[in-house]
Scaffold this active site. Structure first.
Site, PDB file in Angstrom:
ATOM      1  N   VAL A 118       0.843  -1.194   0.000  1.00  0.00           N
ATOM      2  CA  VAL A 118       0.000   0.000   0.000  1.00  0.00           C
ATOM      3  C   VAL A 118       0.878   1.243   0.000  1.00  0.00           C
ATOM      4  CG1 VAL A 118      -1.644   1.333   1.374  1.00  0.00           C
ATOM      5  CG2 VAL A 118      -1.976  -1.129   1.066  1.00  0.00           C
ATOM      6  N   HIS A 133       8.563  -7.617  19.990  1.00  0.00           N
ATOM      7  CA  HIS A 133       7.200  -7.322  20.433  1.00  0.00           C
ATOM      8  C   HIS A 133       6.876  -5.825  20.438  1.00  0.00           C
ATOM      9  CE1 HIS A 133       7.408 -11.314  22.923  1.00  0.00           C
ATOM     10  NE2 HIS A 133       7.131 -11.538  21.654  1.00  0.00           N
TER      11      HIS A 133
END
Length: 554
Positions: A247, A490
């Protein structure tokens, strides 16, 4: 920086379906109800669940390739996926708290996202994590309200009596390690001898204690979010899955997000109801900033015109920092050299043997101070010398306890470096900018050293290896941590949700200041969880599906 995907190709995931566009359609925009950007843990949940309604048209747009590579299926082979086409291969900026090092940040770049390249650990986290979410974004995000969404995702394969915390009918297979290394039992014995609480199952509301690691595996093979949510949905006529399609911009009609443009995809993918960003803690804020939604000063410095002043976009970046306590073992008992022809045959024929190992086979969650109500350190046991992200296969036998900082006080940010999707975002995690984080890591290393010195593990360890210096004073250990600590993969928090007006997204995960634009991924987490982020992201996305459907009815 961004890894470069292969040239965009608009393609379906299954061969049996017609191409997404043909002939004269190539020059036309296409209209859907929902356009989802990113096929990671959250994007797979969204596409799978929203397309259950045959009256809803969904497009899922993924910049990476399809998840065909054989190493994706082999649990122990996940480091072989790093720095390949299946990895974004990000790098942070120099970190003053870590000896000015730039850290490698792998992130999934394929269907399933990071759930296709991670260590498969299904760890919900602690009750207090979600109650903190509830304080930030409303009680519907508190622990007890989120438990049903975890259970909705789960298909537990543990022993009878171990499933009270888990769901049994969800799309994501979860099981204990299928063939744990013999030394893993010694780690568990050491935890027991050191007085840690033995957990019947790790995903209890208070997971203080130790256990084998629950894994996203089925019959010894990885089971990603794409396996659980996307493959069953792929043949639905109302779902288009586009891969190799990065995108490049969000299209707006006034203040409304109207669709997206992507490399290799003709025209615009228009969204009749919503554009949903599920591109992760780096990709989602980057796309918002490129659309002019962010801190006006940051945007102006990058040559981007401000559409919506939202200074918190990209801020509150949190990550789990980890330091490896690695020692040699005098016995040939580790996973080093496990990829023998015999073990490959065991894996292929029966789904058994050391190649089913996720590397982090057992964990202990501990508090470094008695006054703490919840753990601040995770100790991950790996029956192998896991050094340098495993990018170089070890040649010596060794064992590792990864010491993980669960609740960092330090935080960082994502900022744009230029206009246009090709301008890589600047990633600054701000590691160890708060000195208390370093003190907590030192205390965690001391707990790991105590475990290695327990009679259960002592016969299995000898000299230190990798960057671990052995038992030294705090000053020398602090220097070793600064020189050797790495990400545990994370990142969260960069589009945080909250009831306060400064939050990027509201409690329904809608982007403030525009219409029909939502973020659903780890970036909306107000605070990092005490565990691993795949499970919380899946539960968050399951909850988001209900919010999206409610808003559509309204």
């Amino acid at each position: 920086m961004y890894a470069r995907p292969r040239p965009g190709v608009d393609q379906r995931w299954t061969r049996t379906r017609r191409p997404a566009v043909e002939g004269a359609e190539l020059s036309k925009d296409r209209t859907y109800d929902y356009v989802i950007v990113g096929a990671g843990s959250a994007g797979c949940v969204l596409a799978g669940r929203l397309s259950e309604d045959p009256g809803v048209r969904v497009a899922l747009v993924e910049s990476g390739p399809r998840d065909r590579k054989s190493e994706i299926r082999i649990p122990a082979a996940f480091p072989k996926l790093f720095k390949t086409a299946y990895d974004w291969d990000y790098a942070t900026c120099e970190q003053p708290g870590l000896d000015e090092r730039e850290l490698f940040w792998p992130r999934g770049h394929t269907l399933g996202g990071s759930s296709s390249i991670n260590a498969m650990m299904w760890v919900r986290g602690h009750r207090d994590d979600y109650d903190a979410w509830g304080e930030a974004a409303g009680e519907e995000w508190g622990h007890d309200r989120l438990v049903p969404y975890f259970r909705r995702a789960e298909r537990w394969h543990g022993a009878p009596g171990e499933d009270s915390a888990h769901g049994r009918l969800g799309p994501l297979h979860i099981s204990p390690p299928r063939d744990p290394n013999p030394t893993t039992a010694a780690f568990l014995d050491a935890c027991r001898a050191q007085g840690l609480k033995e957990l019947g199952e790790l995903n209890e509301p208070d997971h203080s204690g130790f256990a084998l690691t629950p894994l996203n595996q089925y019959k010894g093979r990885r089971w990603s979010a794409a396996d659980g949510y996307l493959k069953p949905a792929a043949r639905r006529p109302n779902l288009d899955i586009l891969t190799d399609a990065r995108v490049t911009r969000i299209d707006f009609d006034g203040t409304r997000a109207a669709g997206v443009a992507a490399e290799g995809v003709p025209g615009v993918l228009r969204a009749g109801r919503e554009v949903i960003l599920a591109a992760g803690a780096i990709g989602s804020p980057h796309l918002l900033q490129q659309a002019g939604i962010g801190d006006p000063e940051d945007l102006a410095a990058a040559g981007i015109e401000t559409r919506v002043a939202s200074p918190d976009v990209g801020r509150h970046l949190q990550d789990h920092l980890s330091y490896a306590v690695t020692v040699r073992t005098p016995h040939p008992v580790s996973l080093t050299g496990a990829d023998t022809p015999a073990n490959i045959a065991r894996f292929l024929l029966r789904g058994r043997g050391p190649l089913t190992s996720n590397v982090g086979e057992a964990v202990a969650f501990v508090a470094t101070r008695p006054e703490l109500a919840a753990p601040d350190i995770e100790l991950i046991y790996a029956p192998v010398p896991f050094i340098g992200h495993g990018l170089t296969p070890p040649t010596e036998h060794g064992l590792t306890v990864g010491v993980v900082l669960l609740q960092p006080r330090s935080s960082g940010r994502i900022t744009p470096t230029g206009a246009g999707s090709g301008a890589a975002p600047r990633i600054d995690p701000g590691y160890l900018t708060d000195e208390e984080d370093l003190r907590t890591l030192i205390a965690g290393v001391r707990r790991a050293e105590e475990l290695f010195d327990d009679p259960a593990l002592r016969p299995l360890r000898s000299a230190p290896m990798g960057g671990y210096p052995g038992v030294v004073d705090d000053a020398a250990l602090a220097a070793a941590i600064r020189a050797g600590a790495e990400t545990l993969y994370h990142p969260v928090g960069t589009c945080r949700m909250g009831a306060d007006p400064d939050a990027v997204t509201d409690p329904r995960l809608r982007v403030r200041g525009v219409e029909a634009l939502r973020v659903v991924d780890a970036s909306v987490m107000p605070r990092i969880t005490r565990g691993h982020t795949h499970a919380p992201t899946v539960a968050l996305a399951e909850r988001a599906v209900e919010l999206i459907r409610e808003d559509a009815r309204a």
